[in-house]
Design a protein around this motif. Structure first.
Motif, PDB file in Angstrom:
ATOM      1  N   GLU A 199      -2.446 -51.290   3.634  1.00  0.00           N
ATOM      2  CA  GLU A 199      -2.285 -52.481   4.474  1.00  0.00           C
ATOM      3  C   GLU A 199      -3.511 -52.677   5.377  1.00  0.00           C
ATOM      4  N   THR A 200      -4.018 -51.582   5.929  1.00  0.00           N
ATOM      5  CA  THR A 200      -5.196 -51.654   6.798  1.00  0.00           C
ATOM      6  C   THR A 200      -6.421 -52.105   6.011  1.00  0.00           C
ATOM      7  N   LEU A 201      -6.586 -51.587   4.798  1.00  0.00           N
ATOM      8  CA  LEU A 201      -7.699 -52.026   3.949  1.00  0.00           C
ATOM      9  C   LEU A 201      -7.654 -53.540   3.760  1.00  0.00           C
ATOM     10  N   LYS A 202      -6.475 -54.034   3.438  1.00  0.00           N
ATOM     11  CA  LYS A 202      -6.311 -55.460   3.185  1.00  0.00           C
ATOM     12  C   LYS A 202      -6.634 -56.279   4.445  1.00  0.00           C
ATOM     13  N   LYS A 203      -6.093 -55.853   5.588  1.00  0.00           N
ATOM     14  CA  LYS A 203      -6.320 -56.568   6.843  1.00  0.00           C
ATOM     15  C   LYS A 203      -7.800 -56.620   7.212  1.00  0.00           C
ATOM     16  N   TYR A 225     -13.575 -50.013  -3.600  1.00  0.00           N
ATOM     17  CA  TYR A 225     -15.012 -50.030  -3.879  1.00  0.00           C
ATOM     18  C   TYR A 225     -15.808 -49.827  -2.591  1.00  0.00           C
ATOM     19  N   THR A 226     -15.403 -50.483  -1.526  1.00  0.00           N
ATOM     20  CA  THR A 226     -16.091 -50.341  -0.241  1.00  0.00           C
ATOM     21  C   THR A 226     -16.061 -48.886   0.214  1.00  0.00           C
ATOM     22  N   ILE A 243     -14.601 -45.351   9.201  1.00  0.00           N
ATOM     23  CA  ILE A 243     -15.006 -46.473   8.347  1.00  0.00           C
ATOM     24  C   ILE A 243     -14.209 -47.722   8.689  1.00  0.00           C
ATOM     25  N   LEU A 244     -12.905 -47.558   8.868  1.00  0.00           N
ATOM     26  CA  LEU A 244     -12.020 -48.702   9.100  1.00  0.00           C
ATOM     27  C   LEU A 244     -11.878 -49.063  10.575  1.00  0.00           C
ATOM     28  N   ASP A 274      -2.784 -46.057  11.518  1.00  0.00           N
ATOM     29  CA  ASP A 274      -3.104 -47.168  10.625  1.00  0.00           C
ATOM     30  C   ASP A 274      -3.418 -46.695   9.211  1.00  0.00           C
ATOM     31  N   ILE A 275      -3.360 -45.371   8.994  1.00  0.00           N
ATOM     32  CA  ILE A 275      -3.685 -44.783   7.702  1.00  0.00           C
ATOM     33  C   ILE A 275      -2.513 -44.032   7.100  1.00  0.00           C
ATOM     34  N   ILE A 276      -1.801 -43.279   7.930  1.00  0.00           N
ATOM     35  CA  ILE A 276      -0.683 -42.480   7.415  1.00  0.00           C
ATOM     36  C   ILE A 276       0.563 -42.694   8.272  1.00  0.00           C
ATOM     37  N   ILE A 277       1.679 -42.377   7.647  1.00  0.00           N
ATOM     38  CA  ILE A 277       2.959 -42.412   8.347  1.00  0.00           C
ATOM     39  C   ILE A 277       3.793 -41.221   7.848  1.00  0.00           C
ATOM     40  N   PHE A 278       4.554 -40.642   8.747  1.00  0.00           N
ATOM     41  CA  PHE A 278       5.448 -39.557   8.378  1.00  0.00           C
ATOM     42  C   PHE A 278       6.830 -40.133   8.089  1.00  0.00           C
ATOM     43  N   ILE A 279       7.353 -39.791   6.923  1.00  0.00           N
ATOM     44  CA  ILE A 279       8.696 -40.201   6.539  1.00  0.00           C
ATOM     45  C   ILE A 279       9.515 -38.921   6.356  1.00  0.00           C
ATOM     46  N   PRO A 280      10.521 -38.710   7.215  1.00  0.00           N
ATOM     47  CA  PRO A 280      11.326 -37.479   7.106  1.00  0.00           C
ATOM     48  C   PRO A 280      12.033 -37.397   5.746  1.00  0.00           C
ATOM     49  N   ASN A 281      12.107 -36.170   5.225  1.00  0.00           N
ATOM     50  CA  ASN A 281      12.877 -35.949   3.981  1.00  0.00           C
ATOM     51  C   ASN A 281      14.353 -36.092   4.280  1.00  0.00           C
ATOM     52  N   LYS A 282      15.073 -36.623   3.317  1.00  0.00           N
ATOM     53  CA  LYS A 282      16.522 -36.798   3.500  1.00  0.00           C
ATOM     54  C   LYS A 282      17.280 -35.580   3.054  1.00  0.00           C
TER      55      LYS A 282
END
Length: 73
Positions: free
Chosen positions: A9-13, A19-20, A58-59, A65-73
């Motif tokens: 999402e950050t790349l797109k924004k 390639y960049t 770079i960004l 803005d690069i990673i998010i933690f999602i708890p295991n269920k």
């Protein structure tokens, strides 16, 4: 689990592409992200903190803005 969804999402924004990151990183602070690292990111595999640092540089963004933690269920 760590997800790199915010990275895409950050790349797109920011108007960046894979390639960049791979070929023009030197224009953005002297970092190039290798093809194998990009592959690991796409697969959701682990990368080094040096890679995360380079991506933030770079960004011009924060780690959230690069990673998010999602708890295991």
């Amino acid at each position: 689990m760590i997800s790199y969804e915010p990275l895409w999402e950050t790349l797109k924004k920011k108007g960046f592409t894979i390639y960049t990151l791979r070929n023009k990183g030197e224009e953005y602070g002297g970092y190039n992200i290798s093809g194998s690292t990009v592959s690991r990111l796409k697969k959701g595999e682990s990368v080094s903190t040096n890679t995360l640092d380079a991506l933030c540089y770079i960004l011009d963004c924060d780690l959230k803005d690069i990673i998010i933690f999602i708890p295991n269920k």
